[in-house]
Design a protein around this motif. Structure first.
Motif, PDB file in Angstrom:
ATOM      1  N   LEU A   1       0.820  -1.218   0.000  1.00 24.83           N
ATOM      2  CA  LEU A   1       0.000   0.000   0.000  1.00 24.83           C
ATOM      3  C   LEU A   1       0.853   1.267   0.000  1.00 24.83           C
ATOM      4  O   LEU A   1       0.553   2.221  -0.717  1.00 24.83           O
ATOM      5  N   SER A   2       1.903   1.290   0.811  1.00 27.37           N
ATOM      6  CA  SER A   2       2.722   2.499   0.867  1.00 27.37           C
ATOM      7  C   SER A   2       3.437   2.742  -0.461  1.00 27.37           C
ATOM      8  O   SER A   2       3.612   3.889  -0.878  1.00 27.37           O
ATOM      9  N   GLY A   3       3.828   1.665  -1.147  1.00 30.50           N
ATOM     10  CA  GLY A   3       4.439   1.827  -2.473  1.00 30.50           C
ATOM     11  C   GLY A   3       3.473   2.452  -3.462  1.00 30.50           C
ATOM     12  O   GLY A   3       3.846   3.324  -4.250  1.00 30.50           O
ATOM     13  N   SER A   4       2.231   2.036  -3.408  1.00 28.87           N
ATOM     14  CA  SER A   4       1.217   2.623  -4.301  1.00 28.87           C
ATOM     15  C   SER A   4       0.967   4.082  -3.951  1.00 28.87           C
ATOM     16  O   SER A   4       0.879   4.940  -4.833  1.00 28.87           O
ATOM     17  N   LEU A   5       0.854   4.367  -2.666  1.00 30.30           N
ATOM     18  CA  LEU A   5       0.575   5.743  -2.237  1.00 30.30           C
ATOM     19  C   LEU A   5       1.755   6.682  -2.483  1.00 30.30           C
ATOM     20  O   LEU A   5       1.566   7.859  -2.775  1.00 30.30           O
ATOM     21  N   ALA A   6       2.974   6.151  -2.389  1.00 31.41           N
ATOM     22  CA  ALA A   6       4.174   6.964  -2.605  1.00 31.41           C
ATOM     23  C   ALA A   6       4.610   6.997  -4.068  1.00 31.41           C
ATOM     24  O   ALA A   6       5.623   7.609  -4.408  1.00 31.41           O
ATOM     25  N   LEU A   7       3.854   6.332  -4.930  1.00 28.81           N
ATOM     26  CA  LEU A   7       4.153   6.256  -6.370  1.00 28.81           C
ATOM     27  C   LEU A   7       5.490   5.566  -6.643  1.00 28.81           C
ATOM     28  O   LEU A   7       6.204   5.912  -7.580  1.00 28.81           O
ATOM     29  N   THR A   8       5.832   4.573  -5.804  1.00 27.53           N
ATOM     30  CA  THR A   8       7.067   3.816  -5.996  1.00 27.53           C
ATOM     31  C   THR A   8       6.802   2.322  -6.190  1.00 27.53           C
ATOM     32  O   THR A   8       7.733   1.533  -6.137  1.00 27.53           O
ATOM     33  N   SER A   9       5.568   1.955  -6.423  1.00 25.81           N
ATOM     34  CA  SER A   9       5.243   0.543  -6.638  1.00 25.81           C
ATOM     35  C   SER A   9       5.839   0.079  -7.969  1.00 25.81           C
ATOM     36  O   SER A   9       6.251   0.877  -8.810  1.00 25.81           O
ATOM     37  N   SER A  10       5.849  -1.232  -8.165  1.00 25.82           N
ATOM     38  CA  SER A  10       6.382  -1.767  -9.419  1.00 25.82           C
ATOM     39  C   SER A  10       5.593  -1.252 -10.616  1.00 25.82           C
ATOM     40  O   SER A  10       6.160  -1.003 -11.684  1.00 25.82           O
ATOM     41  N   GLU A  11       4.288  -1.038 -10.435  1.00 21.43           N
ATOM     42  CA  GLU A  11       3.488  -0.501 -11.533  1.00 21.43           C
ATOM     43  C   GLU A  11       3.936   0.912 -11.910  1.00 21.43           C
ATOM     44  O   GLU A  11       4.048   1.249 -13.083  1.00 21.43           O
ATOM     45  N   HIS A  12       4.207   1.727 -10.890  1.00 23.40           N
ATOM     46  CA  HIS A  12       4.663   3.097 -11.157  1.00 23.40           C
ATOM     47  C   HIS A  12       6.034   3.099 -11.817  1.00 23.40           C
ATOM     48  O   HIS A  12       6.283   3.882 -12.744  1.00 23.40           O
ATOM     49  N   VAL A  13       6.911   2.231 -11.331  1.00 22.21           N
ATOM     50  CA  VAL A  13       8.255   2.147 -11.925  1.00 22.21           C
ATOM     51  C   VAL A  13       8.152   1.723 -13.380  1.00 22.21           C
ATOM     52  O   VAL A  13       8.813   2.303 -14.252  1.00 22.21           O
ATOM     53  N   GLN A  14       7.298   0.751 -13.677  1.00 22.74           N
ATOM     54  CA  GLN A  14       7.132   0.306 -15.060  1.00 22.74           C
ATOM     55  C   GLN A  14       6.576   1.420 -15.947  1.00 22.74           C
ATOM     56  O   GLN A  14       7.013   1.593 -17.080  1.00 22.74           O
ATOM     57  N   ARG A  15       5.599   2.162 -15.443  1.00 23.74           N
ATOM     58  CA  ARG A  15       5.050   3.276 -16.238  1.00 23.74           C
ATOM     59  C   ARG A  15       6.138   4.302 -16.548  1.00 23.74           C
ATOM     60  O   ARG A  15       6.226   4.808 -17.666  1.00 23.74           O
ATOM     61  N   TYR A  16       6.936   4.609 -15.539  1.00 21.83           N
ATOM     62  CA  TYR A  16       8.020   5.575 -15.734  1.00 21.83           C
ATOM     63  C   TYR A  16       9.030   5.040 -16.753  1.00 21.83           C
ATOM     64  O   TYR A  16       9.451   5.765 -17.664  1.00 21.83           O
ATOM     65  N   GLU A  17       9.424   3.782 -16.595  1.00 19.25           N
ATOM     66  CA  GLU A  17      10.391   3.195 -17.522  1.00 19.25           C
ATOM     67  C   GLU A  17       9.879   3.214 -18.958  1.00 19.25           C
ATOM     68  O   GLU A  17      10.633   3.496 -19.886  1.00 19.25           O
ATOM     69  N   MET A  18       8.601   2.905 -19.145  1.00 19.86           N
ATOM     70  CA  MET A  18       8.055   2.897 -20.504  1.00 19.86           C
ATOM     71  C   MET A  18       7.985   4.310 -21.085  1.00 19.86           C
ATOM     72  O   MET A  18       8.252   4.510 -22.267  1.00 19.86           O
ATOM     73  N   ALA A  19       7.636   5.289 -20.261  1.00 20.56           N
ATOM     74  CA  ALA A  19       7.615   6.681 -20.736  1.00 20.56           C
ATOM     75  C   ALA A  19       9.034   7.121 -21.108  1.00 20.56           C
ATOM     76  O   ALA A  19       9.238   7.780 -22.137  1.00 20.56           O
ATOM     77  N   ALA A  20      10.003   6.760 -20.275  1.00 21.85           N
ATOM     78  CA  ALA A  20      11.397   7.113 -20.555  1.00 21.85           C
ATOM     79  C   ALA A  20      11.884   6.422 -21.822  1.00 21.85           C
ATOM     80  O   ALA A  20      12.596   7.032 -22.640  1.00 21.85           O
ATOM     81  N   GLU A  21      11.489   5.174 -22.017  1.00 25.20           N
ATOM     82  CA  GLU A  21      11.893   4.448 -23.219  1.00 25.20           C
ATOM     83  C   GLU A  21      11.263   5.060 -24.475  1.00 25.20           C
ATOM     84  O   GLU A  21      11.921   5.187 -25.505  1.00 25.20           O
ATOM     85  N   ARG A  22      10.000   5.456 -24.409  1.00 21.79           N
ATOM     86  CA  ARG A  22       9.367   6.120 -25.566  1.00 21.79           C
ATOM     87  C   ARG A  22      10.096   7.418 -25.899  1.00 21.79           C
ATOM     88  O   ARG A  22      10.334   7.730 -27.068  1.00 21.79           O
ATOM     89  N   TYR A  23      10.446   8.186 -24.859  1.00 19.00           N
ATOM     90  CA  TYR A  23      11.171   9.434 -25.080  1.00 19.00           C
ATOM     91  C   TYR A  23      12.545   9.147 -25.697  1.00 19.00           C
ATOM     92  O   TYR A  23      12.948   9.791 -26.660  1.00 19.00           O
ATOM     93  N   ARG A  24      13.260   8.175 -25.136  1.00 22.36           N
ATOM     94  CA  ARG A  24      14.596   7.833 -25.629  1.00 22.36           C
ATOM     95  C   ARG A  24      14.527   7.400 -27.093  1.00 22.36           C
ATOM     96  O   ARG A  24      15.300   7.863 -27.922  1.00 22.36           O
ATOM     97  N   TYR A  25      13.554   6.546 -27.417  1.00 25.23           N
ATOM     98  CA  TYR A  25      13.424   6.058 -28.787  1.00 25.23           C
ATOM     99  C   TYR A  25      13.140   7.216 -29.743  1.00 25.23           C
ATOM    100  O   TYR A  25      13.755   7.325 -30.803  1.00 25.23           O
ATOM    101  N   SER A  26      12.230   8.085 -29.365  1.00 26.99           N
ATOM    102  CA  SER A  26      11.897   9.235 -30.199  1.00 26.99           C
ATOM    103  C   SER A  26      13.113  10.143 -30.408  1.00 26.99           C
ATOM    104  O   SER A  26      13.374  10.611 -31.522  1.00 26.99           O
TER     105      SER A  26
END
Length: 174
Positions: free
Chosen positions: A73-98
């Motif tokens: 729960l604290s990971g979700s609330l602090a935006l550090t859960s695995s889901e948040h990390v994956q979203r960030y990584e995918m956004a960073a990868e889209r930016y890098r690719y572009s």
């Protein structure tokens, strides 16, 4: 382009890379980036599935341990859960690719093959590139995964409260 003379003929109407109206090194880099990015996405999808499987096991483990539950729960609330990390990584990868593909396009279209190594990209070009900006989704976007944790947390709270209410009368009469 890579491995296919037919592609060169179809796209540019020439038989040999030397006759291309663009810098073929930039085209090779574009294609190489596309291929490696596809490979990365395939492997990342497998890793993401493993992380999702692990998240399900952790959810079941949270029935046995409130620590695991509070960590989730604290990971979700602090935006550090695995889901948040994956979203960030995918956004960073889209930016890098572009970004890389825009540099590869610049290389193919604006860098002369004969003077490929001597040419530099202007400071103005770098200044006009978009910065990486990431906005995490609102907390309600995680409700699909958080509601299970909230229910289990409520069960834990109810269980502890019930035990305390059961023990309390016995403690006061002793």
């Amino acid at each position: 382009l890579v491995g296919s003379e037919m592609c060169i003929r179809d796209r540019y109407g020439v038989e040999h890379v030397e006759d291309l109206p663009v810098n073929w090194r930039g085209l090779v880099m574009q294609e190489g980036e596309r291929i490696t990015s596809e490979a990365f996405e395939a492997v990342y999808a497998d890793v993401s599935q493993s992380i999702e499987d692990q998240r399900r096991w952790v959810m079941w483990g949270s029935l046995l341990s409130p620590y695991i539950l509070s960590r989730s729960l604290s990971g979700s609330l602090a935006l550090t859960s695995s889901e948040h990390v994956q979203r960030y990584e995918m956004a960073a990868e889209r930016y890098r690719y572009s970004l890389i593909q825009s540099l590869n396009t610049l290389h193919a279209e604006d860098i002369d093959l004969a003077h490929d190594r001597e040419q530099k990209v202007s400071q103005e070009y770098w200044a006009q590139l978009a910065d990486f900006e990431y906005q995490p989704p609102p907390l309600k976007a995680d409700w699909a995964t958080m509601w299970q944790s909230v229910i289990v947390f409520s069960l834990w709270f109810f269980a502890v409260f019930s035990v305390l209410m059961f023990i309390r009368p016995r403690m006061t009469t002793s």
